[in-house]
Design an enzyme around this catalytic site. Structure first.
Site, PDB file in Angstrom:
ATOM      1  N   GLY A  80       1.345 -19.182  -1.182  1.00  0.00           N
ATOM      2  CA  GLY A  80       1.692 -20.235   0.230  1.00  0.00           C
ATOM      3  C   GLY A  80       3.024 -20.925  -0.424  1.00  0.00           C
ATOM      4  N   GLN A  82       3.807 -23.336  -1.727  1.00  0.00           N
ATOM      5  CA  GLN A  82       5.034 -23.599  -3.282  1.00  0.00           C
ATOM      6  C   GLN A  82       4.802 -22.118  -3.949  1.00  0.00           C
ATOM      7  OE1 GLN A  82       6.539 -26.213  -4.009  1.00  0.00           O
ATOM      8  NE2 GLN A  82       6.331 -27.515  -2.122  1.00  0.00           N
ATOM      9  N   SER A  83       4.311 -21.525  -3.519  1.00  0.00           N
ATOM     10  CA  SER A  83       4.803 -20.240  -3.893  1.00  0.00           C
ATOM     11  C   SER A  83       5.346 -19.490  -4.623  1.00  0.00           C
ATOM     12  CB  SER A  83       4.126 -18.698  -3.087  1.00  0.00           C
ATOM     13  OG  SER A  83       4.392 -17.719  -3.450  1.00  0.00           O
ATOM     14  N   ASN A  84       5.407 -19.414  -6.058  1.00  0.00           N
ATOM     15  CA  ASN A  84       6.585 -19.276  -7.350  1.00  0.00           C
ATOM     16  C   ASN A  84       7.129 -17.456  -6.193  1.00  0.00           C
ATOM     17  OD1 ASN A  84       5.842 -21.416  -8.595  1.00  0.00           O
ATOM     18  ND2 ASN A  84       3.973 -19.985  -9.715  1.00  0.00           N
ATOM     19  N   CYS A  86       6.754 -16.101  -4.097  1.00  0.00           N
ATOM     20  CA  CYS A  86       7.771 -16.769  -3.237  1.00  0.00           C
ATOM     21  C   CYS A  86       9.717 -17.466  -3.001  1.00  0.00           C
ATOM     22  CB  CYS A  86       7.392 -17.461  -1.465  1.00  0.00           C
ATOM     23  SG  CYS A  86       6.060 -16.463  -0.636  1.00  0.00           S
TER      24      CYS A  86
END
Length: 325
Positions: A80, A82-84, A86
């Site tokens: 997403g 706000q992916s951690n 990523c």
């Protein structure tokens, strides 16, 4: 089991975060929750010393060893906005001199915030798609595009929740035991399944008979249980472990009653958990994963689904950048 444990310990690993994370007592939180609260501990993977920490670091250390062995020059993954995961992949690519392409669902921000800001800071190439369903096909298309250009891309599935990634997390159980901590219950946030599979396998391999309870951030109990079981089966093949040695004979406990209206959407219980933990312990949770997991733990205590004689460990999986999204 000894052979499987030796194989786990021998797995190649990129040492991104060589320092063990502390285990803190949550005595003040326990006092707030009442006299029947069991001993509460927290494994502080939010303090992992790389890329702003979190559980994804443990999984990526082993996955990236595979990428390096394959001669990759580019990492491709998804999540997403706000992916951690990523964010940590972007940081890892920067540290290892690899290009990173992130396929994220969510609108491009005019002024990036939270993890999206960190993705930019770490130099990732971010490709936006309209939905979660479009991520896998877009990653495949990007990989084909880069291969045609002469690059060597390595695709990392969502959350690095692969058998190798889960094995990387399983190594964290030994870190816990080395610190002299032997909980009877471990509560954590679960979403793509790799952390929970790693905890179940790690406890089985290192001889810790703890109850593992995953609090879902999005998927149903049935879906996540199936994902975790599949990862455990693949980890058994990876490590040459029997079903019992890898934890497949243990219950897979997933609670999906704290998701609320969906992924990343706070609930009254998660807001209470976030504020209570901050005000009692000075420890910050995140709104997507750990606040909902802590809400689950608080419910288990209040409803007496854990015993006062238990030693309960909350595995903090990080993600605080989401507070600033």
């Amino acid at each position: 089991m000894a052979t499987a444990l030796a194989t786990l310990r021998a797995l190649a690993c990129e040492s991104l975060a060589p320092h063990p994370t502390p285990v803190d007592r949550l005595d003040r939180l326990g006092q707030r929750l009442g006299p029947d609260t069991p001993a509460l501990l927290m494994k502080r993977d939010d303090l992992l010393s790389f890329g702003m920490g979190g559980n994804k670091v443990r999984k990526l250390q082993t996955v990236l060893a595979d990428a390096r062995a394959a001669g990759a020059d580019t990492l491709i993954t998804c999540g997403g906005l706000q992916s951690n995961h990523c964010r940590v992949t972007a940081a890892a690519g920067s540290a290892l001199g690899l290009r990173v392409v992130l396929v994220v669902n969510g609108e491009c921000q005019a002024r990036p915030t939270g993890n999206a800001l960190l993705d930019q800071l770490f130099g990732a190439d971010v490709r936006h798609v309209a939905s979660r369903e479009a991520r896998a096909t877009t990653m495949a298309a990007v990989a084909e595009e880069l291969t045609t250009q002469g690059h060597r891309p390595f695709v990392i599935p969502l959350g690095a929740s692969t058998p190798t990634g889960a094995a990387g997390f399983a190594k964290g159980v030994e870190e816990l035991l080395t610190a002299g901590v032997s909980p009877t219950v471990i509560v954590h946030s679960t979403s793509s399944g790799g952390t929970q599979a790693g905890l179940i396998a790690g406890c089985a391999l290192f001889g810790l008979k703890a109850r593992i309870i995953g609090i879902s951030a999005d998927e149903s109990t049935d879906t996540l249980s199936s994902i975790v079981r599949g990862l455990l089966e693949q980890m058994g093949s990876l490590l040459g472990a029997s079903a019992s040695a890898i934890g497949l004979d243990r219950p897979i406990e997933v609670l999906d009653t704290f998701v609320g209206d969906g992924y990343g959407i706070p609930t009254p219980a998660s807001r209470e958990a976030l504020e209570l933990t901050a005000r009692a312990e000075g420890i910050v949770l995140d709104p997507v994963y750990t606040a909902k997991a802590m809400a689950g733990l608080i419910h288990l205590i209040r409803s007496q689904q854990v015993a006062t004689t238990d030693r309960v460990l909350f595995w903090h999986t990080g993600g605080q950048a989401g507070l600033f999204a």
